[in-house]
Scaffold this motif. Structure first.
Motif, mmCIF file in Angstrom:
data_model
loop_
_atom_site.group_PDB
_atom_site.id
_atom_site.type_symbol
_atom_site.label_atom_id
_atom_site.label_comp_id
_atom_site.label_asym_id
_atom_site.label_seq_id
_atom_site.Cartn_x
_atom_site.Cartn_y
_atom_site.Cartn_z
ATOM 1 N N ARG A 34 26.485 -4.230 12.406
ATOM 2 C CA ARG A 34 25.543 -5.328 12.311
ATOM 3 C C ARG A 34 24.781 -5.297 10.747
ATOM 4 N NH1 ARG A 34 25.389 -5.556 17.828
ATOM 5 N NH2 ARG A 34 23.710 -4.010 17.899
ATOM 6 N N ALA A 35 24.147 -4.149 10.585
ATOM 7 C CA ALA A 35 23.241 -3.840 9.733
ATOM 8 C C ALA A 35 24.133 -3.747 8.208
ATOM 9 C CB ALA A 35 22.707 -2.422 9.604
ATOM 10 N N VAL A 36 24.967 -3.044 8.243
ATOM 11 C CA VAL A 36 25.904 -2.791 7.026
ATOM 12 C C VAL A 36 26.742 -4.280 6.673
ATOM 13 C CG1 VAL A 36 28.136 -1.748 5.905
ATOM 14 C CG2 VAL A 36 26.597 -0.374 7.547
ATOM 15 N N SER A 37 26.938 -4.881 7.886
ATOM 16 C CA SER A 37 27.817 -6.386 7.561
ATOM 17 C C SER A 37 26.611 -7.272 6.762
ATOM 18 C CB SER A 37 28.274 -6.848 8.799
ATOM 19 O OG SER A 37 28.680 -8.048 8.485
ATOM 20 N N HIS A 38 25.493 -7.165 7.421
ATOM 21 C CA HIS A 38 24.349 -7.879 6.506
ATOM 22 C C HIS A 38 24.081 -7.474 5.174
ATOM 23 C CE1 HIS A 38 20.724 -10.791 6.563
ATOM 24 N NE2 HIS A 38 20.022 -9.676 5.955
ATOM 25 N N ALA A 39 24.015 -6.284 4.978
ATOM 26 C CA ALA A 39 23.673 -5.930 3.620
ATOM 27 C C ALA A 39 24.959 -6.441 2.547
ATOM 28 C CB ALA A 39 23.821 -4.366 3.400
ATOM 29 N N ILE A 40 26.170 -6.008 3.146
ATOM 30 C CA ILE A 40 27.330 -6.570 2.240
ATOM 31 C C ILE A 40 27.169 -8.161 1.945
ATOM 32 C CG2 ILE A 40 29.914 -6.809 2.403
ATOM 33 C CD1 ILE A 40 30.153 -4.224 3.870
ATOM 34 N N SER A 41 26.869 -8.797 2.982
ATOM 35 C CA SER A 41 26.793 -10.452 2.708
ATOM 36 C C SER A 41 25.414 -10.529 1.725
ATOM 37 C CB SER A 41 26.210 -11.042 4.057
ATOM 38 O OG SER A 41 27.346 -10.960 4.816
ATOM 39 N N GLU A 42 24.525 -9.689 1.692
ATOM 40 C CA GLU A 42 23.480 -9.924 0.873
ATOM 41 C C GLU A 42 23.896 -9.674 -0.838
ATOM 42 O OE1 GLU A 42 19.985 -7.840 2.018
ATOM 43 O OE2 GLU A 42 18.879 -9.494 2.798
ATOM 44 N N LEU A 43 25.035 -8.703 -0.584
ATOM 45 C CA LEU A 43 25.390 -8.347 -2.066
ATOM 46 C C LEU A 43 26.541 -9.374 -2.612
ATOM 47 C CD1 LEU A 43 26.220 -4.691 -1.289
ATOM 48 C CD2 LEU A 43 24.254 -5.615 -2.953
ATOM 49 N N SER A 316 16.035 0.019 -1.363
ATOM 50 C CA SER A 316 16.154 -1.012 -0.350
ATOM 51 C C SER A 316 17.596 -0.386 0.565
ATOM 52 C CB SER A 316 16.353 -2.399 -0.841
ATOM 53 O OG SER A 316 17.599 -2.506 -1.387
ATOM 54 N N TYR A 317 17.726 -0.996 1.474
ATOM 55 C CA TYR A 317 18.904 -0.665 2.514
ATOM 56 C C TYR A 317 19.994 -1.340 1.906
ATOM 57 C CZ TYR A 317 22.007 0.089 6.615
ATOM 58 O OH TYR A 317 22.841 0.256 7.574
ATOM 59 N N THR A 318 20.031 -2.326 1.266
ATOM 60 C CA THR A 318 21.140 -3.193 0.673
ATOM 61 C C THR A 318 21.570 -2.537 -0.529
ATOM 62 O OG1 THR A 318 20.480 -5.295 1.574
ATOM 63 C CG2 THR A 318 21.875 -5.355 -0.568
ATOM 64 N N ARG A 319 20.656 -1.770 -1.443
ATOM 65 C CA ARG A 319 21.218 -1.175 -2.487
ATOM 66 C C ARG A 319 21.652 0.360 -2.159
ATOM 67 N NH1 ARG A 319 22.390 -4.909 -5.650
ATOM 68 N NH2 ARG A 319 20.445 -6.423 -5.636
ATOM 69 N N PHE A 320 21.343 0.697 -1.262
ATOM 70 C CA PHE A 320 21.886 2.126 -0.698
ATOM 71 C C PHE A 320 23.326 1.570 -0.238
ATOM 72 C CE2 PHE A 320 23.225 4.205 3.385
ATOM 73 C CZ PHE A 320 23.326 5.568 2.885
ATOM 74 N N ILE A 321 23.647 0.585 0.605
ATOM 75 C CA ILE A 321 24.992 0.120 0.778
ATOM 76 C C ILE A 321 25.878 0.011 -0.501
ATOM 77 C CG2 ILE A 321 26.289 -1.439 2.105
ATOM 78 C CD1 ILE A 321 24.862 0.494 3.730
ATOM 79 N N GLU A 322 25.247 -0.714 -1.310
ATOM 80 C CA GLU A 322 25.934 -0.883 -2.761
ATOM 81 C C GLU A 322 26.234 0.401 -3.322
ATOM 82 O OE1 GLU A 322 25.460 -3.572 -6.717
ATOM 83 O OE2 GLU A 322 23.827 -2.690 -6.126
ATOM 84 N N LYS A 323 25.383 1.370 -3.316
ATOM 85 C CA LYS A 323 25.735 2.707 -4.028
ATOM 86 C C LYS A 323 26.773 3.267 -3.171
ATOM 87 C CE LYS A 323 22.769 6.456 -5.660
ATOM 88 N NZ LYS A 323 22.989 6.106 -7.258
ATOM 89 N N VAL A 324 26.722 3.355 -2.087
ATOM 90 C CA VAL A 324 27.950 3.962 -1.445
ATOM 91 C C VAL A 324 29.145 3.495 -1.461
ATOM 92 C CG1 VAL A 324 28.623 4.106 1.286
ATOM 93 C CG2 VAL A 324 26.320 4.769 0.588
ATOM 94 N N ILE A 325 29.365 1.951 -1.869
ATOM 95 C CA ILE A 325 30.366 1.502 -2.137
ATOM 96 C C ILE A 325 30.841 1.689 -3.434
ATOM 97 C CG2 ILE A 325 31.360 -0.945 -2.619
ATOM 98 C CD1 ILE A 325 29.739 -1.956 -0.215
ATOM 99 N N ARG A 326 30.187 1.842 -4.405
ATOM 100 C CA ARG A 326 30.410 1.881 -5.701
ATOM 101 C C ARG A 326 30.857 3.419 -5.822
ATOM 102 N NH1 ARG A 326 31.676 -2.521 -8.378
ATOM 103 N NH2 ARG A 326 30.187 -4.010 -7.627
ATOM 104 N N ILE A 327 30.220 4.448 -5.073
ATOM 105 C CA ILE A 327 30.814 5.892 -5.204
ATOM 106 C C ILE A 327 32.230 5.848 -4.706
ATOM 107 C CG2 ILE A 327 30.471 8.204 -4.063
ATOM 108 C CD1 ILE A 327 27.538 7.628 -3.987
ATOM 109 N N ALA A 328 32.655 4.972 -3.624
ATOM 110 C CA ALA A 328 33.956 5.013 -3.262
ATOM 111 C C ALA A 328 34.946 4.279 -4.132
ATOM 112 C CB ALA A 328 34.080 4.163 -1.993
ATOM 113 N N LEU A 329 34.523 3.488 -4.732
ATOM 114 C CA LEU A 329 35.232 2.765 -6.041
ATOM 115 C C LEU A 329 35.481 3.445 -7.247
ATOM 116 C CD1 LEU A 329 33.991 -1.034 -5.704
ATOM 117 C CD2 LEU A 329 36.269 -0.258 -4.892
ATOM 118 N N ASN A 330 34.451 4.580 -7.554
ATOM 119 C CA ASN A 330 34.593 5.263 -8.889
ATOM 120 C C ASN A 330 35.367 6.669 -8.326
ATOM 121 O OD1 ASN A 330 33.184 3.501 -10.062
ATOM 122 N ND2 ASN A 330 31.278 4.272 -9.729
#
Length: 330
Positions: A34-43, A316-330
């Motif tokens: 629920r939390a990660v899904s919400h953060a992804i939506s915010e992004l 922020s939690y949302t920026r942390f989720i973004e950082k984790v996604i960017r690490i995976a993409l890089n």
């Protein structure tokens, strides 16, 4: 074009943990979803939730149908089979799907607590002395009491209770028998360090970040061992839950912060982690910081230690989720 994210997780189901009254840890993954899904939506990314169910062949078929730019991997293992956490990561790698968090090798290694500790010890990273024992090998016991008896291949504090800390051969034998019977095979027995307890999340791939360090503070009656039991984490009406507190940031000086950070980064690299992981410590009588465990892809739900550390660092939690996604993409 929106980034497409597939949020992969294990659908909680009845298993051996339900029979032991320890199902809360498995249900906790839904809070993360629920939390990660919400953060992804915010992004403003496109998010598809993908719940995996056994067997592995069915999960592979489900994964093969994913059409996404990246997979946010919250899979923690099928019910009662923690080893499948690494197997799913391996399937994602085979399918050439970029995914967040640690690679299968790190996930598989961390599940074997004894092997992980041996690797740390060989590299000069301090960790409590230990043995792997079962009822038939109890005569080989050579450690100093008190000791703690754990499942050798499990996580989320499964099997840990106040009885896990033993002070004599009789209680040691009972706990080894219990752990081997409930969790299969062998038990990890290690010398119990009764000093201050810390943990920190490590984030990154090449350049590593320590957002903050937490201390687990116990206010238990003196006869109770200071230990992060299953109750401490998951049973809100228990004595252990009510008297265990996560303090972040920890009250430590700059030198202590630097030592914990250095050891945590070394343990992260040594065990092949990537993306994010948590390293747990206890301080012994001489002030040395001893690594208890390395936890790849730890709980990142709101209220978790990782979330508290991220907030303490001003992220922020949302920026942390973004950082984790960017690490995976890089």
């Amino acid at each position: 074009m929106k980034l497409k994210v597939a949020l992969v997780y294990n659908q909680p189901e009845a298993d051996r943990y339900h029979a032991m009254g320890e199902s809360a840890a498995e249900l906790g993954v839904l809070d993360e979803v629920r939390a990660v899904s919400h953060a992804i939506s915010e992004l403003k990314y496109e998010c598809q939730n993908v719940a995996l169910r056994p067997p592995i062949s069915s999960a592979r078929e489900t994964l093969s149908r994913i059409r996404a730019d990246v997979v946010f991997n919250l899979f923690e293992g099928f019910a009662g089979s923690p080893e499948t956490e690494a197997e799913i990561a391996s399937l994602l790698a085979d399918l050439k799907l970029p995914f967040t968090g640690c690679p299968p090798q790190a996930l598989g290694l961390a599940l074997d607590k004894a092997r992980t500790k041996q690797i740390l010890k060989t590299a000069g990273i301090p960790t409590p002395d230990f043995q792997v024992l079962d009822p038939s090998s109890l005569t080989n016991f050579r450690l100093d009491f008190p000791c703690i008896v754990k499942p050798v291949a499990d996580d989320a504090s499964h099997g840990l209770s106040e009885e896990s800390v033993v002070h004599d051969l009789g209680s040691l034998e009972r706990q080894i028998d219990r752990i081997c019977r409930l969790f299969g095979g062998q038990a990890l027995v290690e010398e119990f360090i009764d000093g201050r307890e810390f943990n920190t999340t490590v984030i990154g791939r090449g350049r590593l970040i320590i957002p903050a360090i937490s201390e687990i503070v116990y206010t238990l009656p003196p006869e109770k061992p200071r230990l992060l039991t299953f109750e401490s984490k998951w049973q809100e009406d228990s004595l252990y839950f009510k008297n265990t507190r996560n303090v972040c940031p920890a009250s430590i000086n700059e030198l202590e912060h630097a030592r914990i950070s250095r050891i945590a980064k070394s343990a992260f690299r040594l065990t092949g982690c990537r993306g994010y992981a948590r390293v747990d410590f206890r301080q012994n009588r001489t002030g040395q910081f001893m690594v208890l465990e390395v936890n790849p892809n730890p709980d990142i739900s709101p209220g978790s230690g990782a979330s508290l550390q991220i907030a303490a660092a001003g992220l922020s939690y949302t920026r942390f989720i973004e950082k984790v996604i960017r690490i995976a993409l890089n």
